[in-house]
Design a protein around this motif. Structure first.
Motif, PDB file in Angstrom:
ATOM      1  N   LYS A   1       0.830  -1.207   0.000  1.00 35.36           N
ATOM      2  CA  LYS A   1       0.000   0.000   0.000  1.00 35.36           C
ATOM      3  C   LYS A   1       0.860   1.251   0.000  1.00 35.36           C
ATOM      4  O   LYS A   1       2.016   1.242   0.411  1.00 35.36           O
TER       5      LYS A   1
ATOM      6  N   TYR B   1      -3.788   3.504  -0.296  1.00 35.34           N
ATOM      7  CA  TYR B   1      -4.226   3.000  -1.589  1.00 35.34           C
ATOM      8  C   TYR B   1      -3.344   1.815  -1.988  1.00 35.34           C
ATOM      9  O   TYR B   1      -2.143   1.788  -1.679  1.00 35.34           O
ATOM     10  N   ALA B   2      -3.932   0.865  -2.676  1.00 37.67           N
ATOM     11  CA  ALA B   2      -3.183  -0.313  -3.129  1.00 37.67           C
ATOM     12  C   ALA B   2      -2.245   0.070  -4.274  1.00 37.67           C
ATOM     13  O   ALA B   2      -2.670   0.700  -5.246  1.00 37.67           O
TER      14      ALA B   2
END
Length: 504
Positions: free
Chosen positions: A282, A298-299
């Motif tokens: 992430k 966020y990935a």
């Protein structure tokens, strides 16, 4: 037969050997091996290396010059058109170069773990001024005080007509005049922050600040877990740029911890700070929103595919000219450190990252460069993934659109490895169109200027890593069929020694 005395026999032997001796002497006559009395003690040749470049600056206001800092503690200026060293300074062993910046029409260096700030004259490398930022050993003894940062400010703190310089070192922040290096104000940020374990990490100067005053912000990581080596929160402390007064101190808890070993990176225009999560999967983005701080995760796989489980994600800034939120995502092989891909992103704490440009394996994007005449912020992507060609793509940071491309034949990964560092230089041609140059540092530490599809010059800087040398007699070359290949001089020398031995 007539009897001869020993002296007569010796004269006869010397008479027989005289022609051979003269011929042997002629075999050794070579201008490159002979020196005169006046040449004794004179250096025959001199190789001036810089080492592996860690930072490259090509300021638009210094169109004919290129400035570099290297792993071997060198600060140097190269002639942009030839690659020749105009001047260089190799700093002391404990004075490694931390960062370079362009301020007040001079090259500014920060070195020694943030201890020494210096300005160098671009033309001849003369030392214009130097300022000791801190004294003592607090930076090495306290883990909260280890981060180092240099920022060329967009504002003039002391009202002398030149934008000034901010330094983060030993847990404190100081603002210096770009004219003479004098400290305008300083603050012990590590002692002031709300969290006792806060570690000041980076400097940022957002363009839009509530209240309309110029401000300087220090971002720190906090909530440190020493057992896992992670941090769970981020803190922002803002100072008035002219007076140094503390204006605010806000913090936010991170959605996922980040590794202390990683770096907090400033996105373009100070819009946010970002780091890779401790799990490596992430990306955490944090920013000040009004009177509070906000953080989101966020990935990484949403913007770049991870080639394997051994791939590491690293974030990197794109320079002070980068548009708001812009930063680089680098994917690197955990074993070799080679680039395995990445992307140029636009990030914020309120929306998912947007991918402006995909970066293939073996390629490197440059820092952003604002070009006033075209009113564009440009960058260049150097892709050396092919074995015998490097593709250069100039792109617009606004949307990642392609502006120009060129292929440089004969320079690729087979000979120099992948691209590691790139810098863009823009010039105007005689027909008033724009031309583009790329300064490229490759994996083999070579530094080259690429322009109009050709390699203008190349410096093989791997020799800068040499720490000791020994002179040896190389073995005689082999012709490939097991036969020794000797020079004419070696052949005559061997025959002369054999003859002397047989006549004793």
């Amino acid at each position: 037969p007539t009897a001869r005395t020993p002296r007569a026999a010796m004269r006869a032997r010397d008479a027989r050997l005289a022609p051979l001796a003269a011929l042997a002497a002629l075999a050794f006559v070579a201008p490159s091996l002979a020196i005169t009395r006046e040449q004794v003690g004179i250096v025959d040749w001199h190789a001036e290396s810089l080492g592996a470049a860690t930072q490259v600056l090509a300021p638009p206001s210094a169109r004919r010059q290129l400035f570099v800092a290297t792993e071997q503690r060198a600060v140097a200026c190269l002639e942009l058109k030839t690659g020749d060293v105009s001047w260089r300074h190799v700093l002391d062993e404990a004075d490694g170069v931390d960062a370079l910046a362009w301020a007040g029409g001079a090259l500014v260096s920060l070195s020694g773990g943030g201890r020494m700030l210096r300005a160098w004259a671009p033309a001849d490398g003369a030392l214009l001024w130097e300022s000791q930022v801190f004294s003592g050993d607090e930076a090495g003894e306290d883990p909260r005080r280890g981060a180092v940062g240099l920022l060329a400010l967009a504002a003039d703190a002391d009202r002398d007509g030149e934008p000034d310089i901010a330094v983060l070192a030993a847990g404190g922040v100081s603002v210096h005049s770009a004219v003479d290096g004098e400290i305008i104000w300083s603050a012990d940020v590590a002692a002031k922050m709300r969290a006792d374990d806060a570690r000041p990490a980076v400097l940022l100067q957002p363009l839009a600040v509530a209240g309309g005053s110029d401000a300087l912000t220090v971002a720190a990581v906090a909530g440190v877990d020493k057992a896992s080596g992670t941090a769970s929160s981020v803190e922002f402390m803002r100072f008035d740029l002219q007076l140094g007064d503390q204006e605010s101190d806000v913090s936010a808890r991170l959605p996922t911890p980040i590794a202390l070993a990683g770096e907090l990176v400033v996105a373009g225009k100070g819009a946010a700070v970002a780091a890779v999560g401790a799990d490596g999967a992430k990306m955490v983005v944090a920013a000040v929103q009004g009177k509070a701080a906000k953080a989101s995760a966020y990935a990484i796989s949403d913007v770049a595919a991870l080639p394997s489980a051994s791939t590491l994600a690293v974030l990197a800034p794109l320079g002070t000219d980068a548009p708001a939120g812009a930063l680089a995502l680098e994917l690197r092989d955990a074993r070799s450190g080679a680039r395995a891909g990445g992307a140029v992103l636009s990030v914020s704490a309120t929306a998912a990252p947007a991918k402006l440009l995909a970066v293939p394996a073996g390629a490197a994007p440059s820092a952003a460069m604002a070009h006033a005449k075209s009113n564009r912020v440009l960058g260049i992507l150097a892709d050396a993934s092919a074995s015998d060609v490097t593709r250069l793509t100039v792109f617009d940071f606004a949307d990642g659109s392609e502006v120009a491309t060129a292929d440089v034949e004969g320079r690729g990964s087979a000979e120099h490895g992948g691209a590691e560092l790139a810098a863009l230089s823009v010039y105007q041609r005689k027909d008033q169109t724009l031309g583009y140059r790329c300064v490229l540092r490759s994996a083999d530490h070579s530094l080259a200027l690429l322009q109009q599809g050709t390699t203008v010059w190349s410096r093989e800087e791997a020799l800068g890593d040499i720490t000791s040398a020994r002179f040896v007699q190389l073995p005689i070359a082999d012709d490939g069929e097991g036969e020794a290949v000797r020079s004419l001089a070696d052949t005559w020398k061997l025959q002369w020694l054999t003859m002397k031995t047989s006549l004793r």
